[in-house]
Scaffold this motif. Structure first.
Motif, PDB file in Angstrom:
ATOM      1  N   ALA A  33      -3.383  -7.737   3.781  1.00  0.00           N
ATOM      2  CA  ALA A  33      -2.387  -7.613   2.714  1.00  0.00           C
ATOM      3  C   ALA A  33      -1.456  -8.815   2.774  1.00  0.00           C
ATOM      4  N   HIS A  54       0.829  -1.211   0.000  1.00  0.00           N
ATOM      5  CA  HIS A  54       0.000   0.000   0.000  1.00  0.00           C
ATOM      6  C   HIS A  54       0.868   1.268   0.000  1.00  0.00           C
ATOM      7  N   ASP A  78      -7.695  -3.968   7.155  1.00  0.00           N
ATOM      8  CA  ASP A  78      -6.811  -4.252   6.025  1.00  0.00           C
ATOM      9  C   ASP A  78      -6.370  -5.715   6.064  1.00  0.00           C
ATOM     10  N   ARG A  95      -9.561 -15.960   2.236  1.00  0.00           N
ATOM     11  CA  ARG A  95     -10.769 -16.698   2.636  1.00  0.00           C
ATOM     12  C   ARG A  95     -10.592 -17.288   4.052  1.00  0.00           C
ATOM     13  N   VAL A 105     -10.613  -1.302  -1.462  1.00  0.00           N
ATOM     14  CA  VAL A 105      -9.780  -0.355  -2.221  1.00  0.00           C
ATOM     15  C   VAL A 105      -9.241  -1.029  -3.475  1.00  0.00           C
ATOM     16  N   TYR A 106      -8.649  -0.217  -4.338  1.00  0.00           N
ATOM     17  CA  TYR A 106      -8.179  -0.678  -5.644  1.00  0.00           C
ATOM     18  C   TYR A 106      -9.389  -1.302  -6.364  1.00  0.00           C
ATOM     19  N   GLY A 166      -6.251 -18.323  -1.547  1.00  0.00           N
ATOM     20  CA  GLY A 166      -6.972 -19.022  -0.486  1.00  0.00           C
ATOM     21  C   GLY A 166      -6.744 -18.483   0.910  1.00  0.00           C
ATOM     22  N   LEU A 180     -16.602 -13.223  -1.396  1.00  0.00           N
ATOM     23  CA  LEU A 180     -16.590 -13.638   0.013  1.00  0.00           C
ATOM     24  C   LEU A 180     -17.875 -13.231   0.737  1.00  0.00           C
ATOM     25  N   PRO A 198     -14.978  -7.129  -6.608  1.00  0.00           N
ATOM     26  CA  PRO A 198     -15.457  -8.480  -6.982  1.00  0.00           C
ATOM     27  C   PRO A 198     -14.924  -9.568  -6.048  1.00  0.00           C
ATOM     28  N   TRP A 235     -14.241  -9.239  -2.808  1.00  0.00           N
ATOM     29  CA  TRP A 235     -15.017  -9.210  -1.552  1.00  0.00           C
ATOM     30  C   TRP A 235     -16.434  -9.722  -1.785  1.00  0.00           C
TER      31      TRP A 235
HETATM   32  C1  LIG Z   1      -6.625  -9.187  -1.114  1.00  0.00           C
HETATM   33  C2  LIG Z   1      -5.648 -10.358  -0.916  1.00  0.00           C
HETATM   34  C3  LIG Z   1      -5.275 -10.452   0.557  1.00  0.00           C
HETATM   35  C4  LIG Z   1      -6.329 -11.641  -1.390  1.00  0.00           C
HETATM   36  O1  LIG Z   1      -5.553 -12.757  -1.051  1.00  0.00           O
HETATM   37  P1  LIG Z   1      -5.833 -14.195  -1.718  1.00  0.00           P
HETATM   38  O2  LIG Z   1      -5.150 -15.240  -0.904  1.00  0.00           O
HETATM   39  O3  LIG Z   1      -5.486 -14.108  -3.156  1.00  0.00           O
HETATM   40  O4  LIG Z   1      -7.408 -14.321  -1.573  1.00  0.00           O
HETATM   41  P2  LIG Z   1      -8.295 -15.633  -1.717  1.00  0.00           P
HETATM   42  O5  LIG Z   1      -7.681 -16.563  -2.733  1.00  0.00           O
HETATM   43  O6  LIG Z   1      -8.580 -16.185  -0.375  1.00  0.00           O
HETATM   44  O7  LIG Z   1      -9.562 -14.966  -2.392  1.00  0.00           O
HETATM   45  C5  LIG Z   1     -10.851 -15.034  -1.891  1.00  0.00           C
HETATM   46  C6  LIG Z   1     -11.802 -15.287  -3.038  1.00  0.00           C
HETATM   47  O8  LIG Z   1     -11.785 -14.191  -3.959  1.00  0.00           O
HETATM   48  C7  LIG Z   1     -11.546 -14.689  -5.281  1.00  0.00           C
HETATM   49  N1  LIG Z   1     -10.799 -13.678  -6.044  1.00  0.00           N
HETATM   50  C8  LIG Z   1      -9.502 -13.391  -5.984  1.00  0.00           C
HETATM   51  N2  LIG Z   1      -9.210 -12.377  -6.815  1.00  0.00           N
HETATM   52  C9  LIG Z   1     -10.382 -12.041  -7.433  1.00  0.00           C
HETATM   53  C10 LIG Z   1     -10.759 -11.071  -8.390  1.00  0.00           C
HETATM   54  N3  LIG Z   1      -9.868 -10.231  -8.923  1.00  0.00           N
HETATM   55  N4  LIG Z   1     -12.066 -11.011  -8.770  1.00  0.00           N
HETATM   56  C11 LIG Z   1     -12.983 -11.853  -8.254  1.00  0.00           C
HETATM   57  N5  LIG Z   1     -12.685 -12.780  -7.321  1.00  0.00           N
HETATM   58  C12 LIG Z   1     -11.403 -12.879  -6.927  1.00  0.00           C
HETATM   59  C13 LIG Z   1     -10.754 -15.957  -5.057  1.00  0.00           C
HETATM   60  O9  LIG Z   1     -10.879 -16.832  -6.170  1.00  0.00           O
HETATM   61  C14 LIG Z   1     -11.421 -16.526  -3.825  1.00  0.00           C
HETATM   62  O10 LIG Z   1     -12.648 -17.142  -4.118  1.00  0.00           O
HETATM   63  P3  LIG Z   1     -12.782 -18.748  -4.102  1.00  0.00           P
HETATM   64  O11 LIG Z   1     -12.253 -19.183  -2.741  1.00  0.00           O
HETATM   65  O12 LIG Z   1     -14.223 -18.984  -4.253  1.00  0.00           O
HETATM   66  O13 LIG Z   1     -11.925 -19.232  -5.235  1.00  0.00           O
HETATM   67  C15 LIG Z   1      -4.368 -10.156  -1.769  1.00  0.00           C
HETATM   68  O14 LIG Z   1      -4.736 -10.145  -3.134  1.00  0.00           O
HETATM   69  C16 LIG Z   1      -3.653  -8.842  -1.447  1.00  0.00           C
HETATM   70  O15 LIG Z   1      -2.870  -8.768  -0.507  1.00  0.00           O
HETATM   71  N6  LIG Z   1      -3.910  -7.773  -2.242  1.00  0.00           N
HETATM   72  C17 LIG Z   1      -3.319  -6.480  -2.053  1.00  0.00           C
HETATM   73  C18 LIG Z   1      -3.895  -5.786  -0.836  1.00  0.00           C
HETATM   74  C19 LIG Z   1      -5.379  -5.559  -0.945  1.00  0.00           C
HETATM   75  O16 LIG Z   1      -5.908  -5.199  -1.991  1.00  0.00           O
HETATM   76  N7  LIG Z   1      -6.057  -5.775   0.178  1.00  0.00           N
HETATM   77  C20 LIG Z   1      -7.474  -5.573   0.295  1.00  0.00           C
HETATM   78  C21 LIG Z   1      -7.731  -4.171   0.657  1.00  0.00           C
HETATM   79  S1  LIG Z   1      -9.456  -3.812   0.734  1.00  0.00           S
END
Ligand SMILES: CC(C)(COP(=O)(O)OP(=O)(O)OC[C@H]1O[C@@H](n2cnc3c(N)ncnc32)[C@H](O)[C@@H]1OP(=O)(O)O)[C@@H](O)C(=O)NCCC(=O)NCCS
Length: 168
Positions: free
Chosen positions: A92, A25, A90, A103, A126-127, A100, A136, A131, A133
């Motif tokens: 991250a 971030h 947050d 989740r 954010v960003y 995964g 989830l 979709p 969230w």
């Molecule tokens: C947000 C973050 C923590 C997600 O981590 P992750 O381990 O990839 O998340 P998960 O795989 O558990 O994703 C949860 C669900 O969202 C889905 N998903 C992931 N990216 C997606 C996207 N771009 N669009 C739609 N769904 C998406 C996953 O497939 C999963 O669903 P499923 O279990 O049914 O397959 C990681 O991408 C990150 O650190 N991003 C940068 C920081 C950030 O944006 N934080 C959130 C601030 S609001």
């Protein structure tokens, strides 16, 4: 290497949390004291993702009031006595460790909320994470001008979202 797993965050994790926050971030900087305060006020909601010897991510949540948005990089001072949501401040995770783990963090937070008789999770997306969230179980809340103004410090495209635990 064993599968990454979440564990409660300790004060000694603060440098790692700060380093990950700065990397993920860069445009939404927060001071270490802001992270430390959340860990003091609500340790149950503050976790780090451990991968081998490394901290690969963090998640910070705390009880709050729905439709109230804590400004970024500011101290909360205290938690509300009449909290009606767990607010996900947050999550991250470093790119190599994603897949995964969000989740799993949200499932743990959901359990914590239920155990505290809190029926709603809240967050600011954010960003382009809306979709993700939604996947989830969170839904976008119609934002009035006041709510939109409070979202200003979160950057363009920030969206307030809620998840009703009773409905899932
Ligand atoms: C947000 C973050 C923590 C997600 O981590 P992750 O381990 O990839 O998340 P998960 O795989 O558990 O994703 C949860 C669900 O969202 C889905 N998903 C992931 N990216 C997606 C996207 N771009 N669009 C739609 N769904 C998406 C996953 O497939 C999963 O669903 P499923 O279990 O049914 O397959 C990681 O991408 C990150 O650190 N991003 C940068 C920081 C950030 O944006 N934080 C959130 C601030 S609001």
């Amino acid at each position: 290497m064993s599968k990454p797993h979440w564990r409660p965050a300790h004060a000694s994790d603060l440098p790692a949390i700060g380093a990950i926050a700065a990397r993920i971030h860069p445009d939404l900087p927060e001071s270490p004291e802001v992270f430390a305060e959340k860990m003091r006020l609500y340790p149950g909601g503050c976790r780090v993702l451990v991968a081998g010897d490394e901290i690969a991510g963090y998640g910070l949540s705390h009880p709050w009031k729905q439709h109230r948005i804590p400004p970024l990089d500011a101290l909360l001072a205290r938690l509300p006595d009449d909290a009606d949501c767990l607010y996900v401040h947050d999550v991250a995770v470093l790119p190599d460790f994603r897949g995964g783990v969000l989740r799993t963090y949200v499932a743990a937070i959901e359990e914590l909320a239920r155990a505290s008789q809190i029926a709603t999770l809240a967050l600011v997306s954010v960003y382009a994470t809306r979709p993700l969230w939604e996947r989830l179980g969170f839904r976008t809340v119609t934002m009035d001008a006041e709510l939109r103004a409070k979202l200003e410090s979160y950057g363009e495209g920030a969206t307030y979202m809620l998840r009703d635990l009773a409905a899932t």
